[in-house]
Motif scaffolding. Structure first.
Motif, mmCIF file in Angstrom:
data_model
loop_
_atom_site.group_PDB
_atom_site.id
_atom_site.type_symbol
_atom_site.label_atom_id
_atom_site.label_comp_id
_atom_site.label_asym_id
_atom_site.label_seq_id
_atom_site.Cartn_x
_atom_site.Cartn_y
_atom_site.Cartn_z
ATOM 1 N N ARG A 179 -16.077 127.038 50.005
ATOM 2 C CA ARG A 179 -17.117 128.073 49.981
ATOM 3 C C ARG A 179 -18.502 127.455 49.856
ATOM 4 N NH1 ARG A 179 -13.242 130.760 46.671
ATOM 5 N NH2 ARG A 179 -14.300 130.000 44.803
ATOM 6 N N GLU A 180 -18.642 126.474 48.924
ATOM 7 C CA GLU A 180 -19.949 125.844 48.756
ATOM 8 C C GLU A 180 -20.380 125.104 50.016
ATOM 9 O OE1 GLU A 180 -19.675 123.360 45.385
ATOM 10 O OE2 GLU A 180 -19.401 125.012 43.937
ATOM 11 N N THR A 181 -19.438 124.359 50.608
ATOM 12 C CA THR A 181 -19.777 123.586 51.805
ATOM 13 C C THR A 181 -20.073 124.509 52.979
ATOM 14 O OG1 THR A 181 -18.250 121.885 50.994
ATOM 15 C CG2 THR A 181 -19.023 121.669 53.245
ATOM 16 N N ALA A 182 -19.293 125.582 53.100
ATOM 17 C CA ALA A 182 -19.559 126.536 54.177
ATOM 18 C C ALA A 182 -20.920 127.184 53.999
ATOM 19 C CB ALA A 182 -18.460 127.599 54.200
ATOM 20 N N GLN A 183 -21.299 127.455 52.737
ATOM 21 C CA GLN A 183 -22.625 128.029 52.490
ATOM 22 C C GLN A 183 -23.720 127.045 52.860
ATOM 23 O OE1 GLN A 183 -23.239 131.155 51.536
ATOM 24 N NE2 GLN A 183 -25.424 130.751 51.781
ATOM 25 N N ASN A 194 -14.449 126.015 64.551
ATOM 26 C CA ASN A 194 -13.654 127.165 64.995
ATOM 27 C C ASN A 194 -13.224 128.060 63.836
ATOM 28 O OD1 ASN A 194 -13.764 126.311 67.690
ATOM 29 N ND2 ASN A 194 -11.987 124.967 67.414
ATOM 30 N N GLY A 195 -13.665 127.738 62.626
ATOM 31 C CA GLY A 195 -13.373 128.606 61.482
ATOM 32 C C GLY A 195 -12.315 128.080 60.543
ATOM 33 N N SER A 196 -11.818 126.868 60.769
ATOM 34 C CA SER A 196 -10.792 126.306 59.894
ATOM 35 C C SER A 196 -11.295 124.997 59.302
ATOM 36 C CB SER A 196 -9.496 126.049 60.684
ATOM 37 O OG SER A 196 -9.749 125.194 61.781
ATOM 38 N N PRO A 197 -11.671 124.992 58.013
ATOM 39 C CA PRO A 197 -12.127 123.740 57.381
ATOM 40 C C PRO A 197 -11.042 122.668 57.478
ATOM 41 C CG PRO A 197 -12.604 125.631 55.985
ATOM 42 C CD PRO A 197 -11.755 126.135 57.106
ATOM 43 N N GLN A 198 -11.497 121.430 57.658
ATOM 44 C CA GLN A 198 -10.591 120.302 57.859
ATOM 45 C C GLN A 198 -10.595 119.396 56.633
ATOM 46 O OE1 GLN A 198 -8.662 119.988 60.789
ATOM 47 N NE2 GLN A 198 -9.467 122.069 61.030
ATOM 48 N N ARG A 199 -9.392 118.960 56.264
ATOM 49 C CA ARG A 199 -9.225 118.022 55.153
ATOM 50 C C ARG A 199 -8.807 116.684 55.738
ATOM 51 N NH1 ARG A 199 -6.810 118.185 49.920
ATOM 52 N NH2 ARG A 199 -6.908 116.051 49.090
ATOM 53 N N GLY A 250 -8.242 113.039 54.480
ATOM 54 C CA GLY A 250 -8.162 112.160 53.323
ATOM 55 C C GLY A 250 -8.809 112.818 52.117
ATOM 56 N N ASP A 251 -9.802 112.126 51.555
ATOM 57 C CA ASP A 251 -10.523 112.658 50.399
ATOM 58 C C ASP A 251 -11.810 113.349 50.802
ATOM 59 O OD1 ASP A 251 -8.593 111.721 48.718
ATOM 60 O OD2 ASP A 251 -9.618 109.835 48.248
ATOM 61 N N TRP A 252 -11.911 113.760 52.060
ATOM 62 C CA TRP A 252 -13.128 114.421 52.548
ATOM 63 C C TRP A 252 -12.781 115.811 53.051
ATOM 64 C CZ3 TRP A 252 -18.147 112.366 52.620
ATOM 65 C CH2 TRP A 252 -18.242 111.036 52.193
ATOM 66 N N LEU A 253 -13.709 116.749 52.823
ATOM 67 C CA LEU A 253 -13.589 118.120 53.303
ATOM 68 C C LEU A 253 -14.725 118.371 54.296
ATOM 69 C CD1 LEU A 253 -12.175 120.892 53.069
ATOM 70 C CD2 LEU A 253 -13.836 121.469 51.288
ATOM 71 N N VAL A 254 -14.360 118.792 55.493
ATOM 72 C CA VAL A 254 -15.352 118.991 56.562
ATOM 73 C C VAL A 254 -15.393 120.475 56.896
ATOM 74 C CG1 VAL A 254 -16.010 118.408 58.919
ATOM 75 C CG2 VAL A 254 -14.927 116.680 57.469
ATOM 76 N N VAL A 255 -16.609 121.051 56.800
ATOM 77 C CA VAL A 255 -16.854 122.453 57.155
ATOM 78 C C VAL A 255 -18.012 122.469 58.137
ATOM 79 C CG1 VAL A 255 -17.469 124.740 56.311
ATOM 80 C CG2 VAL A 255 -16.015 123.263 54.930
ATOM 81 N N ILE A 257 -23.599 122.211 66.688
ATOM 82 C CA ILE A 257 -22.661 122.344 65.569
ATOM 83 C C ILE A 257 -23.314 121.717 64.346
ATOM 84 C CG2 ILE A 257 -20.411 121.679 64.644
ATOM 85 C CD1 ILE A 257 -19.348 121.655 67.485
ATOM 86 N N PHE A 258 -23.417 122.483 63.271
ATOM 87 C CA PHE A 258 -23.957 122.010 62.010
ATOM 88 C C PHE A 258 -22.824 122.007 60.986
ATOM 89 C CE2 PHE A 258 -27.549 123.866 64.218
ATOM 90 C CZ PHE A 258 -28.499 122.862 64.122
ATOM 91 N N GLY A 259 -22.730 120.920 60.244
ATOM 92 C CA GLY A 259 -21.638 120.832 59.295
ATOM 93 C C GLY A 259 -21.969 119.963 58.101
ATOM 94 N N ILE A 260 -21.030 119.980 57.159
ATOM 95 C CA ILE A 260 -21.144 119.201 55.924
ATOM 96 C C ILE A 260 -19.808 118.480 55.718
ATOM 97 C CG2 ILE A 260 -21.441 119.265 53.420
ATOM 98 C CD1 ILE A 260 -23.979 119.934 54.776
ATOM 99 N N ALA A 261 -19.886 117.184 55.458
ATOM 100 C CA ALA A 261 -18.713 116.406 55.052
ATOM 101 C C ALA A 261 -18.855 116.125 53.563
ATOM 102 C CB ALA A 261 -18.616 115.116 55.850
#
Length: 664
Positions: free
Chosen positions: A40-44, A302-307, A309-314, A323-327
């Protein structure tokens, strides 16, 4: 496995496994909750970056609209190129460093006013340091090299500051390209106002005049595709053409991504339409490359956050195709959660270990009581009924030990009773055997007379007896009796009565006097509740007569040769019941073919499973059919009839019977 071991294993299983399951569930729940919160935080954050990009492009669109609005001050359909170039720097302000080139394409006459497709020369401009290929000029198209104009504005501002001795406005212009947009916007606006005050006044006057005339403020119509932003240019509601602003995507994305939150070590990134990856910190690009951010970011958009390893990509895709994102790194947080869960598990296991240390002596004490009880049980099983266990506590084990000792005492008493009963049972069996031995075993033949008797024994020793024997004078003595009660006392009295009669019959020919003497003796030597029913008879074979005394016994049956049955009724009271009443001797003739049947009450009182008695009537019916049969056959038929009638019911009294027939 011992009870002690089972208790310890059960305690461990019932504590360690649930604790491990709860810890695992808590850990997984914490991880899932943390991942959801991080998503949620990363998506925000990704949404905030996309909104900033939208705000910046919207601001550029408004500035572009104002640029052409100010430039379009004449009545001509085409803006003046010189006026347009002169207004670029002051109107674009700090946003000028974000644009490489501006093009104006006039509308083709006869169209419906829609934006025409971009001309071939409207593609993305080459890098500033690349040589510009020669292009054929196109009629009506205005091309503005924004970096060149901004550089020229800097030189003019610097020259003016030197000439007037005022502040160096070029420094403000240079700083606008390197600081955050909210700060540089103020500085660049101040510089633009100082350099072009007259143009600002003209613009304000034009706006005031347009407002006083009641004209509506124009809202720009834009279309953003990657690096190109397209704005519709109108005049008095009529489409003059469209303007293309080619943005410096590296600078714009760098400026946008700079505002991303990075308190948790997040890496903001953007992916352009050519799968190029942009990030504000080039030192973090290897990390993004290791994550395969170009592919992962497209999947996350596409709407599905990716995990990974130890990183979360939104990521989020904006309308322009970027495309704008946060790792976000979550490994440290997961390790902290895992470490906390392990600490909790270790603490729980430590508590369980302490409990195990405490349960060992408790289980030992419990099993000690059980061992003592087991030893006592083994002693009882071995026949030692004096076995007792110590009572060491007042709890359940103490109550169990007390109950065990009480049970052992009861068993000891019961064993004594069993031994005594066994002894009595053996004595009863011996008495019963003696009683059987006292009865005649073989039939007796005396002239034409033949007699035989049988006894159907019950479980207990009874007082039934029968006997027959020849007297010295050639007559035959017949005895059938039943002593009241059961057991050894009745058997002893029966044996005494039978022995007395056997001794006196050869000496006493008057049966009434013999019965009376016996009545008085038995009454004097036995309890008053004991009495004897007796049928005493003497058969004179030669004289063909039967003399008898029936002392309260059942009527005996005399079956004549003509088939009639004559009951031999009672001639006095039972022996010792009401002593001294006296007896009468009766006499009946006895002819050839007659059958005399003797029996005790145990025969006619036999009950079946329905508690019905065999009865004297049923006995008479059977005897009436036995006129032609010998004594053996008569006794067999009667015994068989009684057995069939009784069925599965128990026999509670001896059944005694005798049959006497005088042959022709």
């Amino acid at each position: 496995m011992s009870l002690r071991s089972r208790l310890i294993i059960a305690f461990i299983v019932l504590s360690v496994l649930p604790l491990s399951a709860v810890t695992l569930f808590s850990y997984l729940s914490s991880v899932h909750a943390f991942e959801r919160a991080a998503q949620r935080e990363t998506a925000q954050s990704a949404a905030d970056i996309a909104r900033r990009m939208e705000l910046m492009t919207a601001d550029l669109g408004r500035r572009m609209d104002r640029l052409f609005e100010v430039a379009d001050t004449s009545d001509s359909d085409d803006p003046d190129p010189e006026v347009l170039r002169a207004r670029v720097a002051p109107l674009l302000g700090e946003a000028a460093d974000l644009i490489d080139r501006v093009e104006f394409h006039p509308a083709v006459k006869g169209t419906d006013g829609r934006m025409p497709p971009p001309p071939p020369s409207a593609g993305p401009p080459p890098p500033p340091d690349a040589p510009q290929p020669p292009q054929a000029p196109r009629r009506g198209v205005i091309v503005v090299d924004v970096p060149k104009i901004v550089e020229e504005a800097r030189r003019q501002a610097k020259a003016k500051s030197k000439a007037t001795g005022g502040p160096d406005l070029s420094a403000l212009i240079d700083g606008a390209a390197s600081v955050a947009v909210p700060i540089t916007e103020m500085a660049m606006s101040a510089a633009a106002d100082a350099m072009h005050a007259e143009a600002a006044k003209e613009e304000a006057a034009a706006r005031a005049a347009e407002a006083s005339a009641g004209a509506e403020a124009r809202k720009p119509e834009m279309d953003v595709k990657g690096r190109r932003m397209e704005v519709m240019v109108k005049k008095h509601g009529r489409v003059l053409g469209h303007a293309n602003a080619y943005m410096n995507l590296d600078r714009m994305l760098g400026t946008v991504l700079t505002f991303a939150h990075r308190e948790q070590g997040e890496i903001p990134f953007a992916i352009d339409q050519q799968n190029g990856v942009h990030t504000p910190d080039e030192k973090q690009r290897p990390v993004l490359n290791d994550l395969g951010i170009a592919k992962v970011g497209a999947e996350a958009a596409n709407g599905s956050p990716q995990r990974i390893g130890d990183w979360l990509v939104v990521a989020r895709r904006d309308p322009g195709g970027l495309i704008f994102g946060i790792a976000r790194p979550i490994g440290q947080s997961l390790r902290e959660i895992r470490s906390l869960s392990l600490r909790n598990l270790s603490l729980g296991l430590g508590v369980i270990a302490l409990a195990c240390i405490g349960i060992v002596p408790v289980s030992h004490k419990m099993t000690q009581h059980v061992s003592a009880l087991s030893a006592g049980v083994r002693q009882l099983a071995g026949g030692d009924f004096k076995a007792r266990v110590p009572v060491r506590s007042s709890d359940e084990f103490g109550a169990l030990a007390t109950a065990f000792n009480r049970m052992a005492e009861d068993l000891e008493r019961h064993q004594s009773l069993v031994v005594e009963q066994e002894r009595l049972h053996r004595e009863l069996e011996l008495s019963h055997q003696i009683q059987i031995e006292m009865l005649p075993r073989a039939p007796l033949r005396l002239g034409p007379a033949e007699i035989k008797g049988v006894s159907i024994p019950a479980r207990e020793v009874g007082g039934d007896f029968f006997n027959y024997f020849a007297l010295p004078d050639g007559r035959m003595a017949l005895l059938v009796g039943d002593v009241s009660g059961k057991g050894v006392s009745a058997a002893l009295l029966m044996a005494n009565v039978q022995a007395t009669l056997r001794a006196r019959l050869p000496l006493e020919t008057d049966l009434a006097r013999l019965a009376d003497g016996l009545d008085r003796e038995v009454d004097a030597n036995t309890p008053h509740s004991v009495y004897v029913t007796l049928f005493l008879a003497i058969l004179d074979v030669q004289a063909r007569r039967l003399q008898y005394v029936n002392a309260g016994h059942n009527p005996q049956f005399l079956l004549r040769s003509d088939g009639k049955i004559q009951p031999l009724a009672s001639t006095g009271m039972p022996i010792a019941l009401y002593s001294g009443q006296g007896y009468q001797q009766a006499e009946v003739p006895f002819g050839p073919g007659d059958l005399l049947f003797f029996y005790t009450d145990g025969l006619v009182e036999t009950e079946n499973e329905k508690s019905e008695m065999f009865g004297a009537d049923r006995l008479q019916t059977i005897i009436a059919s036995e006129l032609e049969h010998g004594v053996d056959t008569v006794l067999e038929h009667v015994e068989e009839a009684v057995r069939e009638f009784r069925g599965g019911a128990d026999q509670f009294d001896d059944a005694t019977m005798m049959a006497l027939r005088v042959n022709a």
